[in-house]
Write an enzyme that holds these catalytic residues in place. Structure first.
Site, PDB file in Angstrom:
ATOM      1  CG  ASP A   1      -3.865-149.343  45.576  1.00  0.00           C
ATOM      2  OD1 ASP A   1      -3.916-148.412  46.404  1.00  0.00           O
ATOM      3  OD2 ASP A   1      -3.014-149.395  44.672  1.00  0.00           O
TER       4      ASP A   1
ATOM      5  CD  GLU B   1       0.249-144.607  46.104  1.00  0.00           C
ATOM      6  OE1 GLU B   1       1.075-143.781  45.663  1.00  0.00           O
ATOM      7  OE2 GLU B   1       0.576-145.755  46.491  1.00  0.00           O
TER       8      GLU B   1
END
Length: 386
Positions: free
Chosen positions: A79, A136
């Site tokens: 991400d 994350e």
């Protein structure tokens, strides 16, 4: 032993993958584009088993070796961050307000490069699970993948993670046993007083003045409540109160984070934060409402697995280029959830002289790609040697 010849040969191809991912970022769990790209590449490489939708949008590929045996996990995050990129690179984000400012594009591309190599050679006994994780950056995607039964499903016995580090030269690695990154807890405190005219403060219970005392006294948690040889950082990052120059408001709101490196200090810091806010508010006739949210736990490297990581990095970079005792960092990392579920280790890899992480000018250094691929391959082959 230097970087692998095959990793060097793959560098340009993997850099193209990395730049494609960089130009098409997704936040938190909204990484469908990257996850689909990863799954397609794993299929192209001939990875034996590919599972999608783990932890909502995570991907796991299983590469089987020459014979049955243990399974180790290698993890990368996918991400991006909610920033508008200013790097000026040709492959810069095509979506305003989203960019890969932490290098997860590089992490994903390097693990894909390692997966391609390992699927080609299969010079190991057992299985390698390549783990591509969403969310994350605050979403706890690692926790969701664990909760989805990833470790049990793929029979993962050890798990390893890696992150780039600006300022550390390309080709160097850094790690430590024990706590390497902090737990990252969040708090919101509402001081409820009694508002009134700024010319008559004696008729009010001023939440701003009380809140200011709370801010000051929270700093005493580190300096007076915790052993100075143990780490804690309490940061008040928001103070919201009032709407007019001549009005003392009814309430003030404080928010921030508490970061620690062990569970005992974590418990003590929460306890003292509640005591400080409640007692200061009560002393002035106000009331404190406190919400304390425990976010990512401490990222804790297991001793034996850290030794394995050091050995693999040393085989690639040479012992002189591996720091086995880097200072712990007070930033958080949700690979911590995977390390709570299985023994393993988290290592830093040099990104060279680049903008810092979470900076809108940051870009992953493609020169680091062959070093990252080589580390993953060497670690996997050493841990699953005949």
């Amino acid at each position: 032993m230097p970087i692998l010849n095959r990793a060097a040969e793959l560098q340009n191809e993997v850099a193209e993958w990395r730049r494609h991912i960089h130009a098409n970022p997704g936040l938190l769990f909204d990484v469908e584009h990257t996850a689909a790209f990863v799954a397609e590449k794993l299929k192209e490489f001939g990875v034996d088993e590919i599972a999608t939708g783990i932890g909502r949008t995570g991907v796991v590929g299983l590469i089987r070796g020459r014979s049955e045996g243990r399974t180790i996990g290698l993890r990368a995050d996918m991400d991006a961050l909610p920033l508008t990129e200013i790097s000026g690179k040709p492959w810069a984000s095509t979506t305003p307000g989203k960019m890969h400012a932490c290098g997860h594009d590089g992490h994903t591309a390097m693990l894909l490069g390692a997966a391609k190599y390992l699927a080609e050679t299969r010079n190991f006994d057992g299985n390698i699970a390549v783990i591509f994780q969403p969310a994350e950056e605050g979403g706890g995607g690692g926790n969701l993948m664990v909760q989805d039964g990833m470790m049990e499903r793929f029979r993962i016995e050890e798990v390893y993670g890696m992150h780039n580090l600006p300022g550390l030269p390309v080709g160097q690695f850094a790690i430590r046993k024990g706590s390497i990154m902090a737990s990252t807890d969040e708090f919101n405190i509402t001081i409820k007083g009694r508002g009134g005219h700024a010319a008559m403060p004696h008729t009010t219970i001023d939440p701003i003045a009380i809140g200011a005392q709370v801010v000051t006294n929270l700093q005493l948690i580190a300096s007076r409540s915790v052993n100075p040889l143990r780490s804690v950082v309490v940061s008040v990052t928001k103070f919201i109160a009032g709407s007019a120059m001549n009005v003392i408001p009814n309430e003030a709101k404080l928010s921030g984070t508490v970061r620690t490196l062990d569970a005992e200090v974590r418990d003590l810091a929460e306890k003292r934060l509640r005591e400080v806010a409640n007692n200061i508010a009560a002393a002035h006739g106000a009331e404190a409402e406190i919400a304390f949210h425990r976010n990512y736990p401490v990222t804790f490297n297991h001793a034996t697995e850290t030794d394995h990581a050091v050995a693999a990095a040393s085989a690639i970079a040479g012992p002189a280029n591996v720091n086995p005792e880097i200072d712990a960092m007070m930033g958080g990392e949700d690979f911590s959830y995977m390390l709570n579920a299985r023994p393993g280790a988290f290592i830093f890899m040099g990104n060279g002289d680049t903008a810092g992480l979470h900076n809108p000018a940051y870009d992953f250094n493609d020169e680091a790609i062959s070093h990252g691929i080589s580390y993953w391959v060497r670690l996997a082959e050493q841990r699953l040697a005949a």
